[in-house]
Scaffold this motif. Structure first.
Motif, PDB file in Angstrom:
ATOM      1  N   ASN A 105      32.682  25.754  34.568  1.00 11.55           N
ATOM      2  CA  ASN A 105      31.342  25.539  35.099  1.00 11.55           C
ATOM      3  C   ASN A 105      31.133  26.260  36.430  1.00 11.55           C
ATOM      4  O   ASN A 105      30.274  25.869  37.223  1.00 11.55           O
ATOM      5  CB  ASN A 105      31.077  24.037  35.281  1.00 11.55           C
ATOM      6  CG  ASN A 105      32.006  23.406  36.304  1.00 11.55           C
ATOM      7  OD1 ASN A 105      33.102  23.921  36.544  1.00 11.55           O
ATOM      8  ND2 ASN A 105      31.580  22.307  36.911  1.00 11.55           N
ATOM      9  N   THR A 106      31.918  27.318  36.682  1.00  9.67           N
ATOM     10  CA  THR A 106      31.782  28.051  37.940  1.00  9.67           C
ATOM     11  C   THR A 106      31.214  29.447  37.680  1.00  9.67           C
ATOM     12  O   THR A 106      30.993  29.854  36.540  1.00  9.67           O
ATOM     13  CB  THR A 106      33.142  28.190  38.647  1.00  9.67           C
ATOM     14  OG1 THR A 106      33.939  29.181  37.960  1.00  9.67           O
ATOM     15  CG2 THR A 106      33.877  26.868  38.677  1.00  9.67           C
ATOM     16  N   PHE A 107      31.030  30.187  38.745  1.00 12.30           N
ATOM     17  CA  PHE A 107      30.517  31.551  38.652  1.00 12.30           C
ATOM     18  C   PHE A 107      31.443  32.471  37.868  1.00 12.30           C
ATOM     19  O   PHE A 107      31.033  33.532  37.401  1.00 12.30           O
ATOM     20  CB  PHE A 107      30.335  32.127  40.062  1.00 12.30           C
ATOM     21  CG  PHE A 107      31.629  32.439  40.747  1.00 12.30           C
ATOM     22  CD1 PHE A 107      32.198  33.698  40.674  1.00 12.30           C
ATOM     23  CD2 PHE A 107      32.319  31.447  41.443  1.00 12.30           C
ATOM     24  CE1 PHE A 107      33.400  33.978  41.290  1.00 12.30           C
ATOM     25  CE2 PHE A 107      33.522  31.722  42.052  1.00 12.30           C
ATOM     26  CZ  PHE A 107      34.066  32.990  41.976  1.00 12.30           C
ATOM     27  N   GLU A 120      26.788  39.138  33.576  1.00  9.10           N
ATOM     28  CA  GLU A 120      26.646  40.148  34.611  1.00  9.10           C
ATOM     29  C   GLU A 120      25.463  39.871  35.530  1.00  9.10           C
ATOM     30  O   GLU A 120      25.477  40.253  36.704  1.00  9.10           O
ATOM     31  CB  GLU A 120      26.495  41.532  33.964  1.00  9.10           C
ATOM     32  CG  GLU A 120      27.740  41.982  33.213  1.00  9.10           C
ATOM     33  CD  GLU A 120      27.551  43.340  32.576  1.00  9.10           C
ATOM     34  OE1 GLU A 120      26.421  43.876  32.655  1.00  9.10           O
ATOM     35  OE2 GLU A 120      28.524  43.869  32.006  1.00  9.10           O
ATOM     36  N   ASN A 121      24.439  39.210  35.003  1.00  8.34           N
ATOM     37  CA  ASN A 121      23.260  38.904  35.814  1.00  8.34           C
ATOM     38  C   ASN A 121      23.411  37.603  36.592  1.00  8.34           C
ATOM     39  O   ASN A 121      22.544  37.255  37.392  1.00  8.34           O
ATOM     40  CB  ASN A 121      22.017  38.834  34.921  1.00  8.34           C
ATOM     41  CG  ASN A 121      21.753  40.148  34.203  1.00  8.34           C
ATOM     42  OD1 ASN A 121      21.883  41.219  34.803  1.00  8.34           O
ATOM     43  ND2 ASN A 121      21.386  40.067  32.918  1.00  8.34           N
ATOM     44  N   GLY A 122      24.495  36.880  36.342  1.00 10.99           N
ATOM     45  CA  GLY A 122      24.726  35.630  37.054  1.00 10.99           C
ATOM     46  C   GLY A 122      23.781  34.523  36.654  1.00 10.99           C
ATOM     47  O   GLY A 122      23.490  33.627  37.451  1.00 10.99           O
ATOM     48  N   ILE A 123      23.316  34.562  35.406  1.00 10.21           N
ATOM     49  CA  ILE A 123      22.307  33.587  34.974  1.00 10.21           C
ATOM     50  C   ILE A 123      22.868  32.646  33.913  1.00 10.21           C
ATOM     51  O   ILE A 123      22.897  31.432  34.081  1.00 10.21           O
ATOM     52  CB  ILE A 123      21.056  34.310  34.442  1.00 10.21           C
ATOM     53  CG1 ILE A 123      20.431  35.168  35.551  1.00 10.21           C
ATOM     54  CG2 ILE A 123      20.040  33.292  33.911  1.00 10.21           C
ATOM     55  CD1 ILE A 123      19.267  36.010  35.092  1.00 10.21           C
ATOM     56  N   GLU A 143      36.061  39.639  44.543  1.00 12.02           N
ATOM     57  CA  GLU A 143      35.393  40.806  45.099  1.00 12.02           C
ATOM     58  C   GLU A 143      35.621  42.004  44.184  1.00 12.02           C
ATOM     59  O   GLU A 143      36.713  42.569  44.121  1.00 12.02           O
ATOM     60  CB  GLU A 143      35.938  41.106  46.506  1.00 12.02           C
ATOM     61  CG  GLU A 143      35.094  42.090  47.296  1.00 12.02           C
ATOM     62  CD  GLU A 143      35.575  42.207  48.727  1.00 12.02           C
ATOM     63  OE1 GLU A 143      36.458  43.050  48.977  1.00 12.02           O
ATOM     64  OE2 GLU A 143      35.083  41.442  49.580  1.00 12.02           O
ATOM     65  N   GLY A 144      34.575  42.402  43.475  1.00 11.35           N
ATOM     66  CA  GLY A 144      34.684  43.505  42.541  1.00 11.35           C
ATOM     67  C   GLY A 144      35.404  43.094  41.273  1.00 11.35           C
ATOM     68  O   GLY A 144      35.853  41.959  41.115  1.00 11.35           O
ATOM     69  N   GLU A 145      35.512  44.022  40.339  1.00 12.47           N
ATOM     70  CA  GLU A 145      36.235  43.762  39.101  1.00 12.47           C
ATOM     71  C   GLU A 145      37.725  43.954  39.344  1.00 12.47           C
ATOM     72  O   GLU A 145      38.174  45.025  39.752  1.00 12.47           O
ATOM     73  CB  GLU A 145      35.762  44.721  38.006  1.00 12.47           C
ATOM     74  CG  GLU A 145      36.419  44.463  36.669  1.00 12.47           C
ATOM     75  CD  GLU A 145      35.914  45.406  35.591  1.00 12.47           C
ATOM     76  OE1 GLU A 145      36.563  45.502  34.542  1.00 12.47           O
ATOM     77  OE2 GLU A 145      34.873  46.056  35.814  1.00 12.47           O
ATOM     78  N   LEU A 146      38.488  42.894  39.109  1.00 10.57           N
ATOM     79  CA  LEU A 146      39.911  42.950  39.399  1.00 10.57           C
ATOM     80  C   LEU A 146      40.627  43.840  38.384  1.00 10.57           C
ATOM     81  O   LEU A 146      40.579  43.611  37.173  1.00 10.57           O
ATOM     82  CB  LEU A 146      40.515  41.544  39.382  1.00 10.57           C
ATOM     83  CG  LEU A 146      39.956  40.560  40.416  1.00 10.57           C
ATOM     84  CD1 LEU A 146      40.694  39.235  40.323  1.00 10.57           C
ATOM     85  CD2 LEU A 146      40.042  41.116  41.814  1.00 10.57           C
TER      86      LEU A 146
END
Length: 744
Positions: A417-419, A424-427, A516-519
């Motif tokens: 249930n987290t980010f 990709e749009n964070g929605i 931070e960024g794509e790992l």
């Protein structure tokens, strides 16, 4: 006249000590066994058999003795001996093969091989080793293994991971019976709740093993080998309680499902419900826990004598820590601070050897992890499912080449249930799904009786990160007498970021976790030199095991606690990281019943960014362990175990943080007394943390204001609530008592 008396005296003395015992040691087929340990119990008289299996003990005073014979891969044997004047006794000894694979290792090469013959250095720790300092879980037991440190990640919930040679838990690969229980929390929940009465041994490989095991095997592997049903006692129970109120019970039961099907059932139950606050910070010193684990292993007896075994485990745990007056109804609120974690975890794994003339086996494992937790007001609900399977083909090519080929596939599903699982749009929610097919190849080349070369390579395709390639080379030399062994290894490792790992290990309710960024996948190159020396004296058997290691990382993923005191930022390092050091283990067995195990590791783990070298957080530069035991002739024994750690750099909240930047030197020491009554009962007890060491009382920063009410943490970060400043348990000195029962 005096000279005559002197000559007579010498002759009498010589005659009274000319008694001896000699003979050959062989197996049931008549094959002679070299380098077996032979000694008379409770004396200083001992020797090793030579290349032809011959031994001779000289100058034995007359009397009654017990002759002890032991060697790797065979059952030890005790023989009552009576020695008379001028007697030269011949005693040939036949040893039976060990009921268990006591000194047979599988972790280094994925196939059974004696520890001595393995080109990969593998450390073995038997269940006897862990009984010297009984703990509720394997996770805690590993504190007495050289180069390994169980690290707590939070002062409140007390979850943690395993550090191997300074590398954090995500770099540690955990297996049961050679099968991966891979998941982000494998080093936390994978190592808790396993009934220790069912553990035969634990194998540890330090350094990258990605060639055989893939992602997460960069720091090393921990392989828990459980007992075979056919070699296990009918019933084992082991229960102990501590003066803090901890209660732990292990039960192992062997039973038959049918004439050709045997099973082993294990149950572990741990309970701790005391709200203890000895450091007076109004927070529980030790997380309250209620945990039950059920383990079942089934072996099928097939006409082809091929192996078919399957096992499963279920773990349920309810743990919480926080303010002393926290109640269940406060869960998820800002009334009182608490960290409450409900966990359900299941695992299944097994091996099926195909009914073919060739040595082909299918190995599989799967696990599901479900977590419902609150860290203060922060909710963390997560589910993860991992399925793994591999087909392994082992073929002896001539006298020199042993070929191992494998096809592997791993599927990982993760949602929370987290980010971390937003699109990709964070929605909208977008669970992570990763496919990881791979192939590996290994050739063990026996150059001659003293030299072995191991070549290996692996290719994986990650559905997110693409192609990953990891090769390795191992070389082993041993002396003709096999008293000296030299191993050299060079290899490449890789690790793909696991969201569950990076996210959960940092969740404390006090900081926001940010990617931070794509790992990108980490890559590492590792070099290791290992030297083993065996020394036998008249009254002792000594094994020295020394290693030097060096690992260089690109794209390393490190938690950044220092850029923003309100966040833990995960990103690929813009630079490089190095882990290097040396370690030494010494095992000394005396014929009088005294045994000593000592270990020390000196290391430097750092990262360099913008030409600035920084020591890694929560990593000691020195660690030492010891285990000293003495067995008396009346089945009474004493065990003294402990460890010593050097200073670690700790995460601070800024320049004004009043807590020390480095931890002090500290040591956790334990003593245990045990007494066996017949073949079935054993009573034991002792004291843990003899020096009563605990971290400073202000380790939890802002404990009086856990929700940061009225605090501007941007301007005054040093005032923020923070329980991530932790390097050792807050649990002080305590007594314990336990009872074991075994029915054969």
């Amino acid at each position: 006249m005096k000279r005559l008396f002197l000559i007579l005296f010498l002759l009498i003395s010589k005659g009274s000590f000319c008694q001896s015992i000699s003979g050959f040691i062989s197996d049931s087929s008549g094959e002679k066994i070299p380098f077996a340990n032979v000694y008379l119990k409770n004396t200083k008289i001992g020797i090793s058999s030579d290349n032809n299996g011959f031994y001779e003990l000289k100058n034995i005073p007359k009397g009654n003795y017990i002759l002890i014979v032991s060697v790797v891969g065979f059952q030890s044997k005790s023989i009552k001996i009576n020695i008379n004047n001028n007697q030269k006794l011949t005693q040939n000894i036949v040893l039976s093969e060990a009921d268990s694979l006591d000194e047979i290792v599988i972790s280094g090469t994925l196939k059974p091989v004696s520890k001595l013959e393995s080109p990969v250095p593998v450390e073995i720790y038997s269940n006897t080793f862990f009984k010297k300092n009984p703990t509720p879980s394997v996770f805690e037991s590993l504190q007495n293994v050289n180069g390994i440190r169980p690290q707590l990640n939070c002062n409140v919930c007390n979850t943690g991971d395993i550090h191997i040679n300074g590398l954090e838990g995500p770099y540690t690969f955990v297996l049961i019976d050679g099968m991966p229980i891979v998941s982000g929390l494998s080093t936390v929940y994978g190592l808790t709740g396993i009934p220790q009465s069912l553990i035969e041994r634990v194998e540890i490989v330090k350094g990258p093993a990605s060639t055989l095991y893939g992602s997460e095997a960069v720091g090393g592997i921990i392989n828990i080998i459980t007992k075979k049903p056919g070699n296990s006692p009918k019933l084992t129970t082991d229960s102990f309680a501590s003066s803090w109120g901890e209660i732990n019970t292990d039960i192992g039961l062997r039973y038959k499902i049918s004439k050709k099907t045997e099973a082993l059932l294990g149950v572990n139950y741990f309970n701790f419900q005391q709200r203890i606050d000895n450091n007076n910070d109004n927070f529980t010193d030790l997380t309250l826990q209620n945990r039950i684990s059920v383990f079942n292993k089934i072996n099928f007896d097939r006409k082809s004598n091929k192996l078919f075994t399957i096992a499963g485990r279920f773990v349920y745990e309810d743990r919480w820590g926080g303010e002393l007056d926290w109640q269940r109804e406060f869960r998820g609120s800002n009334i009182k601070y608490g960290e409450s974690i409900y966990t359900k975890r299941w695992e299944t794994f097994g091996t099926y050897e195909l009914p073919t003339l060739e040595n082909i086996s299918f190995q599989f494992s799967a696990n599901g992890h479900y977590q419902d937790s609150f860290y203060g007001k922060s909710s963390y609900d997560a589910s993860q499912f991992i399925a793994f399977g591999q087909l392994v083909y082992n073929k002896q090519l001539g006298e020199k080449n042993n070929l191992l080929v494998g096809l592997a596939y791993r599927y990982t599903f993760y949602d929370d249930n987290t980010f971390a699982t937003l699109d990709e749009n964070g929605i909208s929610n977008a669970p992570s799904k990763i496919h990881l097919p791979g192939i590996f190849l290994q050739d063990e080349i026996k150059l001659n009786n003293q030299n072995t070369l191991l070549l290996g390579t692996r290719w994986d395709y990650n559905s997110v990160h693409g192609n990953i390639f990891s090769p390795r080379i191992n070389y082993k030399w041993n002396s003709k007498e096999q008293t000296d062994v030299l191993r050299v290894s060079i290899g490449n490792g890789f690790r793909v970021a696991n969201i569950f790992t990076e996210d959960h290990a940092a969740l404390t309710g006090a900081r926001e976790v940010v990617f931070e960024g794509e790992l990108k996948p980490e890559t590492s190159w590792n070099a290791n030199v290992n030297y083993v020396k065996k020394i036998n004296t008249e009254n002792s058997f000594i094994t020295l095991d020394a290693s030097a290691f060096y690992t260089y990382f690109d794209n390393r993923i490190l938690p950044d606690y220092e850029t923003d005191s309100n966040k833990i930022i995960y990103a690929n390092l813009d630079g490089f990281s190095v882990s290097k050091g040396v370690s030494l283990n010494a095992d000394v067995l005396f014929t009088n019943g005294l045994s000593i195990n000592l270990g020390a590791t000196l290391m430097d783990v750092s990262f360099t960014e913008n030409n600035i070298k920084t020591r890694q957080l929560l990593t000691e530069s020195f660690s030492g362990v010891w285990s000293i035991s003495y067995r008396f002739s009346n089945n009474f024994s004493i065990d003294y175990t402990g460890n010593l750690y050097g200073p670690m750099r700790l995460p601070l909240l800024g320049e004004k943080d009043v807590r020390p930047e480095f931890s002090p030197w500290y040591s956790i020491q334990n003593i245990q007394l045990s007494k066996k009554f017949g073949d079935n009962w054993e009573l034991y007890g002792g004291i843990k943390n003899l020096l009563n060491f605990t971290p400073p009382a202000n380790s939890i920063n802002g404990a009086n204001n856990p929700f940061d009410i009225g605090v501007d943490t941007e301007k005054n970060p040093e005032l923020a609530f923070d329980p991530s400043y932790v390097y050792a348990s807050n649990q002080g000195i305590r007594g314990f008592v336990g009872l074991r029962f075994t029915l054969f």
